[in-house]
Design a protein around this motif. Sequence first.
Motif, PDB file in Angstrom:
ATOM      1  N   ARG A   1       0.840  -1.196   0.000  1.00 15.68           N
ATOM      2  CA  ARG A   1       0.000   0.000   0.000  1.00 15.68           C
ATOM      3  C   ARG A   1       0.870   1.239   0.000  1.00 15.68           C
ATOM      4  NH1 ARG A   1      -0.954   2.617   5.179  1.00 15.68           N
ATOM      5  NH2 ARG A   1      -2.920   3.387   4.357  1.00 15.68           N
ATOM      6  N   VAL A   2       0.268   2.346  -0.440  1.00 15.95           N
ATOM      7  CA  VAL A   2       0.913   3.651  -0.398  1.00 15.95           C
ATOM      8  C   VAL A   2       0.118   4.527   0.569  1.00 15.95           C
ATOM      9  CG1 VAL A   2      -0.360   4.555  -2.394  1.00 15.95           C
ATOM     10  CG2 VAL A   2       1.868   5.518  -1.800  1.00 15.95           C
ATOM     11  N   ASP A   3       0.815   5.315   1.366  1.00 13.29           N
ATOM     12  CA  ASP A   3       0.183   6.131   2.399  1.00 13.29           C
ATOM     13  C   ASP A   3       0.421   7.611   2.081  1.00 13.29           C
ATOM     14  OD1 ASP A   3      -0.312   7.622   4.805  1.00 13.29           O
ATOM     15  OD2 ASP A   3      -0.098   5.774   5.960  1.00 13.29           O
ATOM     16  N   ALA A   4      -0.634   8.307   1.671  1.00 13.14           N
ATOM     17  CA  ALA A   4      -0.519   9.714   1.287  1.00 13.14           C
ATOM     18  C   ALA A   4      -0.100  10.598   2.458  1.00 13.14           C
ATOM     19  CB  ALA A   4      -1.842  10.204   0.704  1.00 13.14           C
ATOM     20  N   GLU A   5      -0.551  10.280   3.660  1.00 10.03           N
ATOM     21  CA  GLU A   5      -0.180  11.087   4.824  1.00 10.03           C
ATOM     22  C   GLU A   5       1.324  11.010   5.090  1.00 10.03           C
ATOM     23  OE1 GLU A   5      -1.042  11.166   9.603  1.00 10.03           O
ATOM     24  OE2 GLU A   5      -2.687  10.607   8.269  1.00 10.03           O
ATOM     25  N   ARG A   6       1.868   9.800   5.027  1.00 15.32           N
ATOM     26  CA  ARG A   6       3.313   9.659   5.218  1.00 15.32           C
ATOM     27  C   ARG A   6       4.076  10.334   4.094  1.00 15.32           C
ATOM     28  NH1 ARG A   6       4.549   3.552   7.032  1.00 15.32           N
ATOM     29  NH2 ARG A   6       4.273   3.325   4.824  1.00 15.32           N
ATOM     30  N   MET A   7       3.510  10.350   2.887  1.00 14.12           N
ATOM     31  CA  MET A   7       4.150  11.028   1.765  1.00 14.12           C
ATOM     32  C   MET A   7       4.272  12.527   2.069  1.00 14.12           C
ATOM     33  SD  MET A   7       2.997  11.111  -2.254  1.00 14.12           S
ATOM     34  CE  MET A   7       3.122   9.346  -2.456  1.00 14.12           C
ATOM     35  N   ARG A   8       3.195  13.120   2.561  1.00 15.70           N
ATOM     36  CA  ARG A   8       3.210  14.543   2.905  1.00 15.70           C
ATOM     37  C   ARG A   8       4.200  14.838   4.023  1.00 15.70           C
ATOM     38  NH1 ARG A   8      -2.303  13.729   2.124  1.00 15.70           N
ATOM     39  NH2 ARG A   8      -2.684  13.462   4.346  1.00 15.70           N
ATOM     40  N   GLU A   9       4.402  13.882   4.916  1.00 15.83           N
ATOM     41  CA  GLU A   9       5.322  14.059   6.049  1.00 15.83           C
ATOM     42  C   GLU A   9       6.771  13.728   5.697  1.00 15.83           C
ATOM     43  OE1 GLU A   9       3.578  11.497   8.958  1.00 15.83           O
ATOM     44  OE2 GLU A   9       1.923  12.874   9.370  1.00 15.83           O
ATOM     45  N   GLY A  10       7.015  13.263   4.478  1.00 15.73           N
ATOM     46  CA  GLY A  10       8.370  12.928   4.054  1.00 15.73           C
ATOM     47  C   GLY A  10       8.891  11.617   4.612  1.00 15.73           C
ATOM     48  N   ARG A  11       7.986  10.754   5.060  1.00 16.37           N
ATOM     49  CA  ARG A  11       8.374   9.439   5.586  1.00 16.37           C
ATOM     50  C   ARG A  11       8.235   8.397   4.483  1.00 16.37           C
ATOM     51  NH1 ARG A  11       5.249   8.089  10.828  1.00 16.37           N
ATOM     52  NH2 ARG A  11       3.497   8.425   9.446  1.00 16.37           N
ATOM     53  N   PRO A  12       8.841   7.196   4.667  1.00 21.83           N
ATOM     54  CA  PRO A  12       8.666   6.136   3.661  1.00 21.83           C
ATOM     55  C   PRO A  12       7.183   5.898   3.386  1.00 21.83           C
ATOM     56  CG  PRO A  12      10.349   5.504   5.222  1.00 21.83           C
ATOM     57  CD  PRO A  12       9.710   6.763   5.755  1.00 21.83           C
ATOM     58  N   THR A  13       6.828   5.961   2.135  1.00 24.92           N
ATOM     59  CA  THR A  13       5.429   5.977   1.720  1.00 24.92           C
ATOM     60  C   THR A  13       4.833   4.596   1.497  1.00 24.92           C
ATOM     61  OG1 THR A  13       6.104   7.949   0.511  1.00 24.92           O
ATOM     62  CG2 THR A  13       3.903   7.173   0.125  1.00 24.92           C
ATOM     63  N   TRP A  14       5.641   3.656   1.072  1.00 28.71           N
ATOM     64  CA  TRP A  14       5.152   2.333   0.691  1.00 28.71           C
ATOM     65  C   TRP A  14       5.345   1.333   1.819  1.00 28.71           C
ATOM     66  CZ3 TRP A  14       2.614   1.323  -3.804  1.00 28.71           C
ATOM     67  CH2 TRP A  14       2.622   2.335  -4.762  1.00 28.71           C
ATOM     68  N   THR A  15       4.347   0.460   1.994  1.00 33.42           N
ATOM     69  CA  THR A  15       4.408  -0.587   3.010  1.00 33.42           C
ATOM     70  C   THR A  15       3.985  -1.918   2.404  1.00 33.42           C
ATOM     71  OG1 THR A  15       3.883   0.954   4.787  1.00 33.42           O
ATOM     72  CG2 THR A  15       3.490  -1.375   5.235  1.00 33.42           C
ATOM     73  N   PHE A  16       4.760  -2.946   2.677  1.00 32.67           N
ATOM     74  CA  PHE A  16       4.409  -4.326   2.355  1.00 32.67           C
ATOM     75  C   PHE A  16       4.142  -5.007   3.683  1.00 32.67           C
ATOM     76  CE2 PHE A  16       5.473  -8.789   2.177  1.00 32.67           C
ATOM     77  CZ  PHE A  16       4.853  -9.208   1.014  1.00 32.67           C
ATOM     78  N   ALA A  17       3.049  -5.746   3.787  1.00 28.76           N
ATOM     79  CA  ALA A  17       2.726  -6.483   5.005  1.00 28.76           C
ATOM     80  C   ALA A  17       2.321  -7.908   4.632  1.00 28.76           C
ATOM     81  CB  ALA A  17       1.602  -5.797   5.767  1.00 28.76           C
ATOM     82  N   ALA A  18       2.725  -8.860   5.471  1.00 30.12           N
ATOM     83  CA  ALA A  18       2.379 -10.262   5.242  1.00 30.12           C
ATOM     84  C   ALA A  18       2.101 -10.937   6.571  1.00 30.12           C
ATOM     85  CB  ALA A  18       3.524 -10.980   4.523  1.00 30.12           C
TER      86      ALA A  18
END
Length: 91
Positions: A38-55
Amino acid sequence: MTEAKGRWPKLDPDSGVEDATLLILEWLGEQGVGAMIRVDAERMREGRPTWTFAASGGPFSDGMRADGASATECMGRALLKLREAGLAVPF
Protein backbone atom coordinates in the motif's frame (compact mmCIF):
# COMPACT_ATOMS: atom_id res chain seq x y z
CA MET A 1 3.83 -25.96 -1.54
CA THR A 2 1.32 -25.82 -4.30
CA GLU A 3 2.10 -26.20 -7.96
CA ALA A 4 2.07 -23.18 -10.29
CA LYS A 5 -1.13 -22.84 -12.22
CA GLY A 6 0.62 -22.13 -15.55
CA ARG A 7 -0.21 -18.43 -15.71
CA TRP A 8 3.19 -16.91 -14.95
CA PRO A 9 4.36 -14.69 -17.80
CA LYS A 10 7.98 -14.32 -18.80
CA LEU A 11 9.45 -11.34 -16.98
CA ASP A 12 11.79 -8.80 -18.51
CA PRO A 13 15.04 -9.11 -16.52
CA ASP A 14 15.71 -5.39 -17.06
CA SER A 15 12.43 -4.33 -15.45
CA GLY A 16 12.12 -3.55 -11.77
CA VAL A 17 10.64 -5.74 -9.05
CA GLU A 18 7.50 -3.61 -9.13
CA ASP A 19 6.60 -5.34 -12.42
CA ALA A 20 6.47 -8.67 -10.57
CA THR A 21 4.69 -7.43 -7.44
CA LEU A 22 1.24 -8.79 -8.32
CA LEU A 23 2.75 -12.14 -9.27
CA ILE A 24 4.63 -12.23 -5.96
CA LEU A 25 1.42 -11.45 -4.05
CA GLU A 26 -0.45 -14.19 -5.90
CA TRP A 27 2.35 -16.70 -5.31
CA LEU A 28 2.38 -15.85 -1.60
CA GLY A 29 -1.37 -16.45 -1.43
CA GLU A 30 -0.84 -19.88 -2.98
CA GLN A 31 1.67 -20.59 -0.19
CA GLY A 32 -0.84 -19.68 2.52
CA VAL A 33 0.60 -16.22 3.18
CA GLY A 34 -1.72 -13.22 3.09
CA ALA A 35 0.07 -10.13 1.78
CA MET A 36 -0.52 -6.59 0.57
CA ILE A 37 1.33 -3.50 -0.58
CA ARG A 38 0.00 0.00 0.00
CA VAL A 39 0.91 3.65 -0.40
CA ASP A 40 0.18 6.13 2.40
CA ALA A 41 -0.52 9.71 1.29
CA GLU A 42 -0.18 11.09 4.82
CA ARG A 43 3.31 9.66 5.22
CA MET A 44 4.15 11.03 1.77
CA ARG A 45 3.21 14.54 2.90
CA GLU A 46 5.32 14.06 6.05
CA GLY A 47 8.37 12.93 4.05
CA ARG A 48 8.37 9.44 5.59
CA PRO A 49 8.67 6.14 3.66
CA THR A 50 5.43 5.98 1.72
CA TRP A 51 5.15 2.33 0.69
CA THR A 52 4.41 -0.59 3.01
CA PHE A 53 4.41 -4.33 2.36
CA ALA A 54 2.73 -6.48 5.00
CA ALA A 55 2.38 -10.26 5.24
CA SER A 56 0.95 -12.75 7.70
CA GLY A 57 0.47 -16.49 7.85
CA GLY A 58 2.91 -19.20 6.85
CA PRO A 59 6.21 -18.55 8.67
CA PHE A 60 4.94 -15.18 9.95
CA SER A 61 2.96 -16.01 13.08
CA ASP A 62 3.34 -12.38 14.20
CA GLY A 63 3.31 -10.94 10.69
CA MET A 64 6.04 -9.01 8.92
CA ARG A 65 6.35 -5.52 7.47
CA ALA A 66 8.73 -3.74 5.12
CA ASP A 67 8.67 -0.02 4.30
CA GLY A 68 10.31 1.96 1.52
CA ALA A 69 10.36 5.35 -0.18
CA SER A 70 9.36 3.72 -3.49
CA ALA A 71 7.51 0.57 -4.51
CA THR A 72 10.82 -0.86 -5.73
CA GLU A 73 12.61 -0.20 -2.44
CA CYS A 74 9.68 -1.54 -0.43
CA MET A 75 9.45 -4.77 -2.43
CA GLY A 76 13.22 -5.23 -2.40
CA ARG A 77 13.20 -5.07 1.40
CA ALA A 78 10.16 -7.35 1.56
CA LEU A 79 11.80 -9.96 -0.68
CA LEU A 80 14.86 -10.03 1.57
CA LYS A 81 12.67 -10.64 4.64
CA LEU A 82 10.58 -13.26 2.85
CA ARG A 83 13.69 -15.16 1.79
CA GLU A 84 15.22 -14.87 5.27
CA ALA A 85 12.03 -16.50 6.58
CA GLY A 86 12.57 -19.45 4.22
CA LEU A 87 10.17 -18.56 1.40
CA ALA A 88 11.92 -19.17 -1.91
CA VAL A 89 10.07 -16.47 -3.86
CA PRO A 90 10.57 -17.40 -7.53
CA PHE A 91 10.89 -13.81 -8.81
